[in-house]
Design an enzyme around this catalytic site. Structure first.
Site, short mmCIF file in Angstrom:
data_model
loop_
_atom_site.label_atom_id
_atom_site.label_comp_id
_atom_site.label_asym_id
_atom_site.label_seq_id
_atom_site.Cartn_x
_atom_site.Cartn_y
_atom_site.Cartn_z
CG ASN A 176 -1.70 1.23 1.45
OD1 ASN A 176 -1.79 2.06 0.54
ND2 ASN A 176 -2.28 1.40 2.62
CG HIS B 77 -5.70 2.12 5.33
ND1 HIS B 77 -5.24 3.08 6.19
CD2 HIS B 77 -4.69 1.23 5.17
CE1 HIS B 77 -3.99 2.78 6.54
NE2 HIS B 77 -3.64 1.67 5.92
CB SER C 276 5.52 -1.64 11.71
OG SER C 276 5.10 -0.29 11.92
CE LYS D 242 -0.11 3.39 4.71
NZ LYS D 242 0.05 3.49 6.14
CD GLU E 182 -2.77 5.71 6.71
OE1 GLU E 182 -2.79 5.72 5.46
OE2 GLU E 182 -1.84 5.21 7.38
N GLY F 3 2.70 2.42 10.63
CA GLY F 3 3.65 3.52 10.43
C GLY F 3 4.38 3.95 11.69
CD GLU G 23 -3.49 -2.36 7.48
OE1 GLU G 23 -2.39 -2.59 6.97
OE2 GLU G 23 -4.14 -1.35 7.24
P1 PGA Z 1 2.94 0.35 7.55
O1 PGA Z 1 1.48 0.56 6.92
O2 PGA Z 1 3.48 -0.95 6.98
O3 PGA Z 1 3.74 1.55 7.08
O4 PGA Z 1 2.79 0.30 9.02
C1 PGA Z 1 0.59 -0.51 6.78
C2 PGA Z 1 -0.73 -0.02 6.24
O5 PGA Z 1 -1.15 1.08 6.63
O6 PGA Z 1 -1.40 -0.70 5.44
#
Ligand code: PGA
Length: 253
Positions: free
Chosen positions: A9, A97, A215, A11, A99, A175, A169
């Site tokens: 992903n 997601h 992560s 983003k 976000e 992140g 998640e």
């Molecule tokens: P990340 O993001 O691997 O940077 O933690 C995962 C995601 O938001 O799908």
């Protein structure tokens, strides 16, 4: 029995020119690995057409979108419909997601409409769920995830569920560099699978791929992917580094 999925992903990254180089390097790397897993990349929508062309010959790599609207067309400034995405050859879409939930106020009810519409357009849905840090500290993770899955997915038929992938998640791990322990991930993945078995049926639950996100990186991928109910990863940061992403693909086999 369940083939793994490794999904990147991106983003709102990378900027401009870099995406082509990154796509080529990942595509070549994945082609060399000839993985048994399905590998997917989710770039910003602007790059979808170009990436579909760049990866056209790579049977190991699929391209999808990070979001879509629930209407097929109409006066929704700034939005893309699932029909538009499937029309250019995209096969998958991420919905829900954290976000999108946090910054764009997407509710479970709103996501249910998007899920229905994306399935109608023939897309596979990667549906994200997961608790915040406060919710985990209050031992609410199961209740939160159950509600997210229940409200947006559990009305679907077993046939429709064949086009659903779930990504667990935990928001506190996205992140942040802080990853769920393999046992914590396994516990939640098993919980989700048991929920599907209870509310749908056992074979739908057994067939559904449940990815871990938060992560995931080369250093922790093998341990997470070794858990019996972890069927792959949804990877943010590490999917922007071709070498790291390919290492994770390799770890998945
Ligand atoms: P990340 O993001 O691997 O940077 O933690 C995962 C995601 O938001 O799908």
């Amino acid at each position: 029995m369940r083939s793994k999925i490794i999904a990147g992903n991106w983003k709102m990254n990378p900027v401009a020119a870099d995406f082509e180089q990154l796509t080529r390097t990942i595509s070549e790397g994945v082609q060399k690995l000839t993985p048994d897993s399905q590998v997917m990349l989710f770039p910003p929508a602007l790059y979808l057409s170009k990436m579909l062309k760049l990866t056209n010959n790579n049977t190991h790599l699929a391209i999808g979108a990070q979001n879509c609207h629930y209407e097929p067309k109409g006066a929704f400034t700034g939005e893309l419909s699932p029909q538009m995405l499937s029309g250019i050859g995209a096969k998958h879409v991420i919905l829900g997601h954290s976000e999108r939930r946090k910054y764009f106020g997407e509710s479970n009810q709103f996501l249910r409409a998007k899920v229905d519409s994306a399935l109608e357009a023939g897309l596979t849905v990667i549906y994200c769920c997961g608790e915040s840090l406060d919710e985990r500290e209050a031992q609410q993770q199961e209740a939160v995830v159950e509600e997210q899955v229940d409200k947006a997915l559990l009305h679907l038929t077993p046939e429709q569920f064949e086009q659903i992938v779930i990504a667990y998640e935990p928001v506190w791990a996205i992140g942040t560099g802080r990853t769920a322990l393999p046992e914590q991930a396994q516990e939640m993945h098993r919980f989700i699978r048991e929920l599907l078995a209870k509310r749908l049926d056992q074979s739908t639950a057994d067939a559904c791929r449940i990815l871990y996100g938060g992560s995931m990186k080369p250093a922790n991928a093998a341990d997470l992917l070794a858990q019996p109910d972890v069927d792959g990863g949804l990877i943010g940061g590490a999917s922007l580094k071709a070498a790291d992403f390919c290492e994770i693909v390799k770890a998945a086999g």
